[in-house]
Design a protein around this motif. Structure first.
Motif, PDB file in Angstrom:
ATOM      1  N   ILE A  69      10.498  37.212 -31.946  1.00 23.74           N
ATOM      2  CA  ILE A  69      11.558  37.567 -32.883  1.00 23.74           C
ATOM      3  C   ILE A  69      11.681  36.451 -33.910  1.00 23.74           C
ATOM      4  O   ILE A  69      11.677  35.268 -33.544  1.00 23.74           O
ATOM      5  N   ILE A  70      11.730  36.822 -35.158  1.00 24.31           N
ATOM      6  CA  ILE A  70      11.976  35.807 -36.190  1.00 24.31           C
ATOM      7  C   ILE A  70      13.316  36.102 -36.837  1.00 24.31           C
ATOM      8  O   ILE A  70      13.592  37.237 -37.239  1.00 24.31           O
ATOM      9  N   ILE A  71      14.162  35.074 -36.879  1.00 25.08           N
ATOM     10  CA  ILE A  71      15.460  35.227 -37.528  1.00 25.08           C
ATOM     11  C   ILE A  71      15.442  34.392 -38.801  1.00 25.08           C
ATOM     12  O   ILE A  71      15.114  33.213 -38.762  1.00 25.08           O
ATOM     13  N   ILE A  72      15.759  35.009 -39.917  1.00 27.41           N
ATOM     14  CA  ILE A  72      15.859  34.270 -41.170  1.00 27.41           C
ATOM     15  C   ILE A  72      17.338  34.124 -41.490  1.00 27.41           C
ATOM     16  O   ILE A  72      18.055  35.125 -41.559  1.00 27.41           O
ATOM     17  N   MET A  73      17.770  32.884 -41.636  1.00 27.34           N
ATOM     18  CA  MET A  73      19.176  32.660 -41.986  1.00 27.34           C
ATOM     19  C   MET A  73      19.228  32.039 -43.371  1.00 27.34           C
ATOM     20  O   MET A  73      18.215  31.636 -43.916  1.00 27.34           O
ATOM     21  N   GLY A  74      20.402  31.947 -43.910  1.00 25.08           N
ATOM     22  CA  GLY A  74      20.534  31.337 -45.230  1.00 25.08           C
ATOM     23  C   GLY A  74      21.755  31.872 -45.945  1.00 25.08           C
ATOM     24  O   GLY A  74      22.296  32.910 -45.564  1.00 25.08           O
ATOM     25  N   SER A  75      22.158  31.159 -46.988  1.00 24.06           N
ATOM     26  CA  SER A  75      23.381  31.552 -47.686  1.00 24.06           C
ATOM     27  C   SER A  75      23.141  32.829 -48.492  1.00 24.06           C
ATOM     28  O   SER A  75      22.010  33.263 -48.669  1.00 24.06           O
ATOM     29  N   ASN A  76      24.231  33.398 -48.999  1.00 23.74           N
ATOM     30  CA  ASN A  76      24.124  34.623 -49.798  1.00 23.74           C
ATOM     31  C   ASN A  76      23.250  34.379 -51.030  1.00 23.74           C
ATOM     32  O   ASN A  76      23.360  33.350 -51.667  1.00 23.74           O
ATOM     33  N   GLY A  77      22.411  35.346 -51.304  1.00 22.61           N
ATOM     34  CA  GLY A  77      21.614  35.260 -52.525  1.00 22.61           C
ATOM     35  C   GLY A  77      20.449  34.292 -52.450  1.00 22.61           C
ATOM     36  O   GLY A  77      19.874  33.938 -53.470  1.00 22.61           O
ATOM     37  N   CYS A  78      20.069  33.850 -51.235  1.00 23.86           N
ATOM     38  CA  CYS A  78      18.990  32.869 -51.160  1.00 23.86           C
ATOM     39  C   CYS A  78      17.616  33.543 -51.119  1.00 23.86           C
ATOM     40  O   CYS A  78      16.595  32.882 -51.182  1.00 23.86           O
ATOM     41  N   LEU A 100       7.968  43.640 -31.952  1.00 21.51           N
ATOM     42  CA  LEU A 100       8.130  42.518 -32.885  1.00 21.51           C
ATOM     43  C   LEU A 100       9.389  42.779 -33.702  1.00 21.51           C
ATOM     44  O   LEU A 100       9.603  43.907 -34.159  1.00 21.51           O
ATOM     45  N   ILE A 101      10.205  41.748 -33.880  1.00 15.53           N
ATOM     46  CA  ILE A 101      11.404  41.935 -34.696  1.00 15.53           C
ATOM     47  C   ILE A 101      11.483  40.838 -35.754  1.00 15.53           C
ATOM     48  O   ILE A 101      11.291  39.658 -35.444  1.00 15.53           O
ATOM     49  N   PHE A 102      11.735  41.255 -36.943  1.00 15.23           N
ATOM     50  CA  PHE A 102      11.911  40.316 -38.039  1.00 15.23           C
ATOM     51  C   PHE A 102      13.245  40.653 -38.661  1.00 15.23           C
ATOM     52  O   PHE A 102      13.443  41.756 -39.136  1.00 15.23           O
ATOM     53  N   ILE A 154      18.215  34.589 -26.645  1.00 18.83           N
ATOM     54  CA  ILE A 154      16.924  35.278 -26.583  1.00 18.83           C
ATOM     55  C   ILE A 154      15.796  34.258 -26.441  1.00 18.83           C
ATOM     56  O   ILE A 154      15.835  33.192 -27.053  1.00 18.83           O
ATOM     57  N   ASN A 155      14.773  34.620 -25.642  1.00 17.24           N
ATOM     58  CA  ASN A 155      13.593  33.760 -25.553  1.00 17.24           C
ATOM     59  C   ASN A 155      12.634  34.098 -26.690  1.00 17.24           C
ATOM     60  O   ASN A 155      12.750  35.146 -27.311  1.00 17.24           O
ATOM     61  N   ALA A 156      11.656  33.237 -26.878  1.00 19.35           N
ATOM     62  CA  ALA A 156      10.601  33.448 -27.885  1.00 19.35           C
ATOM     63  C   ALA A 156      11.188  33.872 -29.214  1.00 19.35           C
ATOM     64  O   ALA A 156      10.832  34.899 -29.792  1.00 19.35           O
ATOM     65  N   CYS A 157      12.142  33.099 -29.673  1.00 17.62           N
ATOM     66  CA  CYS A 157      12.837  33.465 -30.896  1.00 17.62           C
ATOM     67  C   CYS A 157      12.761  32.295 -31.866  1.00 17.62           C
ATOM     68  O   CYS A 157      13.139  31.181 -31.524  1.00 17.62           O
ATOM     69  N   LYS A 158      12.195  32.531 -33.045  1.00 13.86           N
ATOM     70  CA  LYS A 158      12.083  31.450 -34.018  1.00 13.86           C
ATOM     71  C   LYS A 158      13.153  31.630 -35.091  1.00 13.86           C
ATOM     72  O   LYS A 158      13.354  32.743 -35.571  1.00 13.86           O
ATOM     73  N   VAL A 159      13.822  30.556 -35.410  1.00 13.51           N
ATOM     74  CA  VAL A 159      14.857  30.638 -36.435  1.00 13.51           C
ATOM     75  C   VAL A 159      14.403  29.853 -37.655  1.00 13.51           C
ATOM     76  O   VAL A 159      13.993  28.697 -37.540  1.00 13.51           O
ATOM     77  N   TYR A 160      14.431  30.470 -38.808  1.00 16.62           N
ATOM     78  CA  TYR A 160      14.123  29.775 -40.057  1.00 16.62           C
ATOM     79  C   TYR A 160      15.350  29.831 -40.947  1.00 16.62           C
ATOM     80  O   TYR A 160      16.113  30.797 -40.902  1.00 16.62           O
ATOM     81  N   THR A 161      15.511  28.798 -41.745  1.00 17.80           N
ATOM     82  CA  THR A 161      16.600  28.821 -42.720  1.00 17.80           C
ATOM     83  C   THR A 161      15.989  28.817 -44.111  1.00 17.80           C
ATOM     84  O   THR A 161      15.078  28.045 -44.389  1.00 17.80           O
ATOM     85  N   MET A 162      16.486  29.683 -44.940  1.00 18.70           N
ATOM     86  CA  MET A 162      15.951  29.776 -46.288  1.00 18.70           C
ATOM     87  C   MET A 162      16.867  29.007 -47.220  1.00 18.70           C
ATOM     88  O   MET A 162      18.069  29.249 -47.279  1.00 18.70           O
ATOM     89  N   ALA A 197      14.486  28.376 -52.175  1.00 20.63           N
ATOM     90  CA  ALA A 197      13.237  29.141 -52.243  1.00 20.63           C
ATOM     91  C   ALA A 197      12.215  28.744 -51.189  1.00 20.63           C
ATOM     92  O   ALA A 197      11.058  29.116 -51.264  1.00 20.63           O
ATOM     93  N   GLU A 198      12.629  27.959 -50.187  1.00 27.59           N
ATOM     94  CA  GLU A 198      11.668  27.592 -49.147  1.00 27.59           C
ATOM     95  C   GLU A 198      12.239  27.855 -47.763  1.00 27.59           C
ATOM     96  O   GLU A 198      13.455  27.835 -47.558  1.00 27.59           O
ATOM     97  N   LEU A 199      11.337  28.046 -46.803  1.00 25.01           N
ATOM     98  CA  LEU A 199      11.774  28.256 -45.419  1.00 25.01           C
ATOM     99  C   LEU A 199      11.617  26.978 -44.636  1.00 25.01           C
ATOM    100  O   LEU A 199      10.597  26.303 -44.731  1.00 25.01           O
ATOM    101  N   THR A 200      12.643  26.622 -43.874  1.00 27.32           N
ATOM    102  CA  THR A 200      12.507  25.415 -43.048  1.00 27.32           C
ATOM    103  C   THR A 200      12.846  25.760 -41.607  1.00 27.32           C
ATOM    104  O   THR A 200      13.577  26.701 -41.361  1.00 27.32           O
TER     105      THR A 200
END
Lengths: 215, 220
Positions: free
Chosen positions: A33-42, A188-190, A201-209, A212-215
């Motif tokens: 599972i990939i979780i993309i987080m970030g502020s509004n409008g990112c 697979l969940i994105f 959740i196991n096997a879960c990657k969190v990215y923050t946007m 304009a870049e993912l970290t």
């Protein structure tokens, strides 16, 4: 089980001469599972739209099992379910009719089993809205109806844009359990969200946007 | 899938009878304005009324198609079409057809009554109905194309007609010419064949054009 891998290679997207995201590289395999987080409008929504093939990239590519999704076209669409942050329901139709309509676009969805549908609706606490027109239903319940597509489909790749918006805590937990079930089946969940549930959740990657870049 | 989509379109139109009857009422209102403005000159009215009916048909199709995709765009169903494995061209074709059946066909059915009111000769009336049957699907298709093209813009009410009316001209020219020919006793087959050819050209190609336009509108 069919092995699936989505990879995003140096994806870049511009809109109105400003960069939405640049040089994004991520990949997703079965049961991840990939979780993309970030502020509004990112640019979270634009990214997920690019992965689902709605939004064109300015450079870079999205691949499914090392094949560019732009060239395999409908083979890619046979594997994905996209649930956007708009609920994609028609206000003039009832809940059941909307589910029937949406199932027409997904060959793996079987909605002839009415007992199963009633059960799923019962679990989500939306059974009483079965024959309501969607215009008379609250936003949270509309969200649940549009998320019901996930329970009806047999497709493995779920691309979800803010699936947790409008939902109450109980429903969010229910949704997380649905994700875990899907993960067990090798799905697979994105998804993009503002709610970090990665600890549950196991096997879960969190990215923050950000910028304009993912970290 | 075809059956599900058509049934849903049917129930949407039945629950929104407004969208079926309002174009019809609009059509009759506009036509009934002309005698009021021009006076009860029977010869003049008889001469111009087929043209008036065509111009009114154009106005009506413009109104019908103007915001056709707006609601779908706002609800997100177009994104579902674009991510669906089903043929989006087929879905759009079915939607063009059902839009025509529920909004233009009722108008065409009432044309004989209009013909009686304005004492249009039977032969002209038949050709009028025939040209409308062939022409309005073309008008609706082009109108929907305009609607899809201006989808991303917030204020597009006047822009869409400006963009698409030039494309209506061939249909209008050949229909008017067919009606004119039949009223003075000349052969009219060639114009009808040209209309048929236009319909055969536009109806199958429009879903593909619409698909690219919708993708373009969503991308920008």
């Amino acid at each position: 089980m069919e092995s699936l891998k989505i990879s995003v290679n140096s994806a870049t997207c511009y809109k109105n001469n400003s960069v939405i995201f640049s040089d994004i590289n991520i990949s997703l395999k079965n049961s991840e599972i990939i979780i993309i987080m970030g502020s509004n409008g990112c640019g979270k929504t634009t990214l997920i739209k690019s992965i689902s093939g709605i939004q064109n990239l300015d450079s870079g590519e999205i691949k499914l099992n090392n094949k560019n999704i732009a060239t395999i076209g409908s083979d890619f669409k046979e594997e994905i379910v996209y649930v956007g942050h708009k609920n994609s329901l028609n206000n003039d139709l009832t809940t059941i009719e909307n589910l029937e309509y949406l199932s027409a676009f997904d060959s793996t969805t079987d909605i002839s089993n009415t007992a199963n549908i009633r059960n799923l609706m019962k679990n989500l606490n939306i059974e009483k809205y079965k024959n309501y027109r969607v215009s008379d239903i609250s936003e949270g319940n509309k969200k649940k109806i549009s998320l019901m597509r996930l329970l009806l489909t047999k497709k493995k790749i779920w691309l979800l844009d803010e699936p947790m918006s409008y939902l109450d805590d109980e429903s969010i937990n229910m949704l997380i359990n649905i994700f875990i079930e899907h993960q067990k089946k090798g799905g697979l969940i994105f998804l993009t969200t503002h709610y970090d549930f990665s600890k549950k959740i196991n096997a879960c990657k969190v990215y923050t946007m950000k910028d304009a870049e993912l970290t | 899938m075809i059956k599900t989509i058509l049934l849903k379109e049917l129930s949407i139109y039945i629950r929104n009878l407004n969208s079926v009857f309002l174009p019809l009422i609009f059509f009759f209102l506009i036509i009934s304005i002309f005698p009021l403005v021009l006076g009860p000159d029977k010869v003049l009215l008889n001469k111009i009324i087929p043209g008036v009916i065509w111009i009114t048909a154009i106005l009506t199709t413009l109104l019908i198609s103007n915001n056709f995709f707006k609601e779908d765009f706002n609800s997100g169903i177009i994104e579902i079409y674009l991510t669906s494995e089903s043929s989006i061209e087929l879905i759009l074709f079915l939607r063009i057809i059902s839009c025509w059946i529920f909004t233009c066909l009722p108008i065409i059915i009432f044309i004989p009554i209009v013909s009686l009111l304005f004492e249009i000769p039977f032969s002209s009336s038949i050709i009028l109905v025939f040209t409308l049957l062939l022409g309005t699907p073309i008008l609706i298709s082009i109108g929907l194309f305009g609607s899809a093209l201006t989808l991303g813009l917030s204020r597009n009410n006047i822009l869409t007609p400006i963009l698409i009316i030039p494309f209506y001209i061939p249909v209008l020219v050949f229909s008017a010419s067919a009606i004119e020919s039949v009223s003075i006793g000349l052969p009219y087959y060639s114009q009808i064949y040209i209309l048929l050819a236009l319909l055969m050209l536009i109806l199958p190609t429009m879903p593909y054009l619409l698909k690219y336009t919708l993708e373009f509108s969503i991308n920008n």
